[in-house]
Design an enzyme around this catalytic site. Structure first.
Site, mmCIF file in Angstrom:
data_model
loop_
_atom_site.group_PDB
_atom_site.id
_atom_site.type_symbol
_atom_site.label_atom_id
_atom_site.label_comp_id
_atom_site.label_asym_id
_atom_site.label_seq_id
_atom_site.Cartn_x
_atom_site.Cartn_y
_atom_site.Cartn_z
ATOM 1 N N CYS A 232 -2.402 -18.622 14.455
ATOM 2 C CA CYS A 232 -1.988 -17.891 15.655
ATOM 3 C C CYS A 232 -2.033 -18.863 16.819
ATOM 4 C CB CYS A 232 -2.940 -16.743 15.974
ATOM 5 S SG CYS A 232 -3.046 -15.542 14.647
ATOM 6 N N ASP B 237 -10.775 -1.433 14.285
ATOM 7 C CA ASP B 237 -11.168 -1.313 12.888
ATOM 8 C C ASP B 237 -12.641 -1.699 12.727
ATOM 9 O OD1 ASP B 237 -8.623 -0.550 12.107
ATOM 10 O OD2 ASP B 237 -7.959 -2.622 11.879
ATOM 11 N N LYS C 292 -2.971 5.029 8.367
ATOM 12 C CA LYS C 292 -3.116 5.398 9.777
ATOM 13 C C LYS C 292 -3.242 6.910 9.947
ATOM 14 C CE LYS C 292 -0.515 1.361 11.049
ATOM 15 N NZ LYS C 292 -0.122 1.050 9.659
ATOM 16 N N CYS D 54 -9.748 -9.641 16.690
ATOM 17 C CA CYS D 54 -8.763 -9.619 15.593
ATOM 18 C C CYS D 54 -9.259 -8.847 14.366
ATOM 19 C CB CYS D 54 -8.428 -11.050 15.178
ATOM 20 S SG CYS D 54 -7.211 -11.103 13.859
ATOM 21 N N CYS E 161 -7.507 -14.001 18.959
ATOM 22 C CA CYS E 161 -8.049 -12.877 19.728
ATOM 23 C C CYS E 161 -9.445 -12.578 19.202
ATOM 24 C CB CYS E 161 -7.162 -11.649 19.530
ATOM 25 S SG CYS E 161 -5.425 -12.000 19.776
ATOM 26 N N ARG F 103 0.839 -1.210 0.000
ATOM 27 C CA ARG F 103 0.000 0.000 0.000
ATOM 28 C C ARG F 103 0.860 1.240 0.000
ATOM 29 N NH1 ARG F 103 -4.497 -0.494 3.863
ATOM 30 N NH2 ARG F 103 -5.278 -1.576 2.030
ATOM 31 N N TYR F 104 1.749 1.342 0.970
ATOM 32 C CA TYR F 104 2.630 2.504 1.042
ATOM 33 C C TYR F 104 3.801 2.256 0.098
ATOM 34 C CZ TYR F 104 -0.029 3.085 5.342
ATOM 35 O OH TYR F 104 -1.042 3.201 6.241
ATOM 36 N N ASP G 73 -6.886 3.369 11.815
ATOM 37 C CA ASP G 73 -6.487 2.859 10.505
ATOM 38 C C ASP G 73 -7.708 3.058 9.608
ATOM 39 O OD1 ASP G 73 -4.787 1.753 8.680
ATOM 40 O OD2 ASP G 73 -4.230 0.063 9.948
ATOM 41 N N ARG H 289 6.891 0.411 1.859
ATOM 42 C CA ARG H 289 6.669 -0.684 2.811
ATOM 43 C C ARG H 289 5.741 -1.730 2.226
ATOM 44 N NH1 ARG H 289 4.446 3.606 6.555
ATOM 45 N NH2 ARG H 289 5.088 4.790 4.734
ATOM 46 N N ARG I 221 -7.933 -9.291 11.449
ATOM 47 C CA ARG I 221 -7.899 -10.208 10.301
ATOM 48 C C ARG I 221 -8.696 -11.469 10.601
ATOM 49 N NH1 ARG I 221 -2.045 -8.945 9.624
ATOM 50 N NH2 ARG I 221 -2.096 -6.975 8.485
HETATM 51 S S1 SF4 Z 1 -4.746 -10.112 16.675
HETATM 52 FE FE1 SF4 Z 1 -5.365 -11.609 15.122
HETATM 53 S S2 SF4 Z 1 -3.513 -12.012 13.957
HETATM 54 FE FE2 SF4 Z 1 -2.880 -11.064 15.890
HETATM 55 S S3 SF4 Z 1 -2.456 -12.763 17.275
HETATM 56 FE FE3 SF4 Z 1 -4.566 -12.141 17.621
HETATM 57 S S4 SF4 Z 1 -5.758 -13.466 16.264
HETATM 58 FE FE4 SF4 Z 1 -3.660 -13.579 15.565
#
Ligand code: SF4
Length: 445
Positions: free
Chosen positions: A145, A313, A357, A152, A149, A132-133, A350, A136, A154
Site C-alpha cells: 500500500c 473488524d 456483511k 487496517c 493505515c 465466499r459469496y 462484517d 463474487r 488486513r
Molecule cells: S486499509 Fe489496509 S489495505 Fe487498505 S490502504 Fe490502508 S493499509 Fe492498505
C-alpha cells in the site's frame, strides 16, 4: 490478555508515559510541497516515511517511545509525503496523524481479536483469491500500500513483504474463475492495487476480462486519498479499456478531501468509472455525526457515492479504534433526514467467522398488526401504513435454491431455522434442525 487488562492498556501503555495528545511546538511543520517531483507518484512512494528513525526525524517528540518502535517492528509503517502534509496538528487528536502514525496501543491484544477475524484465509481456493459469496470473489493482488493505515483490517498481509501476484498465480486464479462461471464479479484488492505499475495492473485486468463469465471488475484502492498523484491520464486511459469497471475508495475524514484528491476522483469519474466510498468508523477520527455528515457531503460533491460505513473488524492491533455499535446507529439516525439517500452510506458489521456483511439501522418499525404497520420517521413522527386490502395469499414461485436463510422464512418457504445443536436437542426434546426434512417441507405460515 483479557478484557480488563486490554482496557487498562488502552488507557495507558504500561511501559512508558502516554504521549501528550498534541506533540510539542518543536515539531517541524509538515513536509513542504516545494519538491519539483511532488506530483510524481513514484517519487511519493520512494519518499515515504518507512522507519521509526524517519518518523522521529519528522516528529522529534516521538523519540524514545520504545513501544511505538516495537509497533513499527510488528506492523509496517508507511506514510507518503502528501498524506503527511495533511496533518494540521501533529498529535493523535489530528485525524490524519491518528490514522497514519503508530500508537503504542496497537500492541494491545485482547483474546477476542485475531489476525484474520473474517476468516478469509479459510475461503481461499487459490492463495490470494477469496471465494465466499456464490457470485463474487476478491483477489489480493498485492501486499503493498502507499500508506499503511493503522486501522487496517488486513494488517496480517498489508506491507508484510510488498510483493504482487506472480504470473503463475494469476494463471491459477484465471483457471479457477473459468471453472466457476457462477462468479460474475471480481474485486481486485490488496494491499492497494494502484501501487502496482500500470502494466502490471493491466496484466491482471486483462486476465480477468479474458474469463467470459466475469462481468464486473471492481478495484478497491486508497490511492485517491493517500496518493492522488497516482491517478494519471496514463492510468485512466488503461482502466477505461476494462469496463464495466467500478472503483471503491476509502475516505474517512473531511480533512482527506483536498484539491488533489478531488482532481483524482474527477479524472476517474471522467473515465466513466462509478466511484463508491467505504469508510471505517474510527474512534477519535470520525465517530461523530457532524464529521460524517461533512464527509458524506464532500464525497457526493466529488461524484463519490458513500457506500459503506464499516464497524471496525475484530482485528488484532486496532482495539483502540473500535467504537460501540450504538455509535454507528446514532450516526445513521442523525444522517437520515439531513442528507439525501444518495449521500447516506450503509452501516455494516462484517461478521466474524465469515458471516458476511450485516447492515444495522435504527429501528423504524414501531409496531404492526395484520392491517397496519406503524412507522416512525427521522423526526419521531409516527405514521400508520395501511396494508393492502386484498390479503396476499398467492405466493410467487421462487427458485428452490433461493429459499435459504431468514429470507426463506420471510418468503414462507421455511417455517423455522434452528442452530445445529440447541439446548432442547441436548435435553432430548424434538426440534427442527438443518438436517430435519421438515424444515424445508413444512409449508410456511
Ligand atoms: S486499509 Fe489496509 S489495505 Fe487498505 S490502504 Fe490502508 S493499509 Fe492498505
Amino acid at each position: 490478555m483479557d478484557r480488563q487488562e486490554a482496557a487498562a492498556s488502552i488507557q495507558s501503555p504500561a511501559d512508558e508515559p502516554p504521549l501528550p495528545s498534541a506533540l510539542t511546538s518543536e515539531t517541524p511543520p509538515a513536509p513542504v510541497r516545494a519538491n519539483a517531483r511532488w506530483d510524481d507518484w513514484r517519487w511519493q512512494i520512494r519518499n515515504r516515511i518507512r522507519s521509526f528513525a524517519q518518523l522521529t526525524e519528522q516528529f522529534p517528540p516521538l523519540r524514545g517511545h520504545r513501544a511505538i518502535e516495537k509497533v513499527v517492528e510488528r506492523y509496517p509503517l508507511a506514510i507518503t509525503p502528501y498524506y503527511a502534509s495533511l496533518i494540521r496538528v501533529p498529535g493523535y487528536q489530528d485525524p490524519i496523524f491518528r490514522m497514519s502514525v503508530p500508537q503504542a496501543q496497537e500492541l494491545c491484544d485482547p483474546s477476542f481479536l485475531t489476525p484474520d477475524p473474517l476468516e478469509e484465509e479459510a475461503d481461499m481456493p487459490v492463495p490470494g483469491l477469496v471465494h465466499r459469496y456464490r457470485d463474487r470473489a476478491l483477489l489480493i493482488s498485492t501486499t503493498m500500500c502507499a500508506m499503511y493505515c493503522r486501522h487496517c483490517t488486513r494488517k496480517r498481509v498489508a506491507g508484510t513483504r510488498e510483493t504482487s501476484l506472480s504470473v503463475a498465480r494469476l494463471r491459477e486464479v484465471a483457471q479457477y474463475l473459468a471453472a466457476h462461471p457462477e462468479i460474475t464479479d471480481v474485486v481486485v484488492s490488496g494491499g492497494d492495487p494502484l501501487t502496482m505499475s500500470t502494466s502490471l495492473l493491466e496484466r491482471i485486468l486483462a486476465a480477468l476480462r479474458a474469463v467470459p463469465s466475469v462481468q464486473i471488475i471492481r478495484l478497491g484502492t486508497r490511492a485517491p486519498v493517500v496518493l492522488p498523484q497516482r491517478i494519471t491520464e496514463e492510468l485512466t486511459r488503461m482502466l477505461r479499456k476494462y469496463h464495466p469497471l467500478w472503483i471503491n475508495t476509502h475516505f474517512n475524514h473531511p480533512q482527506e478531501v483536498t484539491a488533489e484528491s478531488a482532481a483524482a476522483c474527477t479524472r476517474l469519474a471522467d473515465a466513466g468509472i462509478p466511484l463508491g466510498n467505504q469508510s471505517v468508523l474510527l474512534r477519535g477520527v470520525n465517530d461523530s455525526p457532524l464529521i460524517m455528515e461533512e464527509l458524506c457531503r464532500a464525497l457526493v460533491r466529488m461524484r463519490v457515492r458513500p457506500y459503506y460505513l464499516f464497524q471496525c473488524d475484530l482485528v488484532r492491533g486496532i482495539e483502540h479504534f473500535r467504537t460501540p455499535l450504538s455509535r454507528g446507529i446514532e450516526i445513521m439516525e442523525y444522517l437520515r433526514g439531513r442528507l439525501s439517500g444518495l449521500a447516506i452510506p450503509q452501516f455494516v458489521v462484517d461478521a466474524p467467522h465469515g458471516g458476511g456483511k450485516i447492515p444495522l439501522l435504527p429501528n423504524y418499525i414501531v409496531s404492526s398488526s395484520p392491517t397496519h404497520t406503524v412507522l416512525r420517521n427521522y423526526e419521531g413522527l409516527l405514521v400508520n401504513y395501511p396494508e393492502p386490502i386484498v390479503p396476499e395469499t398467492a405466493r410467487r414461485a421462487f427458485p428452490k435454491r433461493a429459499a435459504t436463510g431468514v429470507w426463506g422464512l420471510a418468503s414462507g418457504r421455511l417455517s423455522a431455522i434452528a442452530p445445529a445443536v440447541t439446548v432442547r436437542q441436548r435435553n432430548g426434546h424434538r426440534e427442527y434442525s438443518p438436517g430435519d426434512p421438515r424444515q424445508t417441507e413444512f409449508a410456511g405460515f
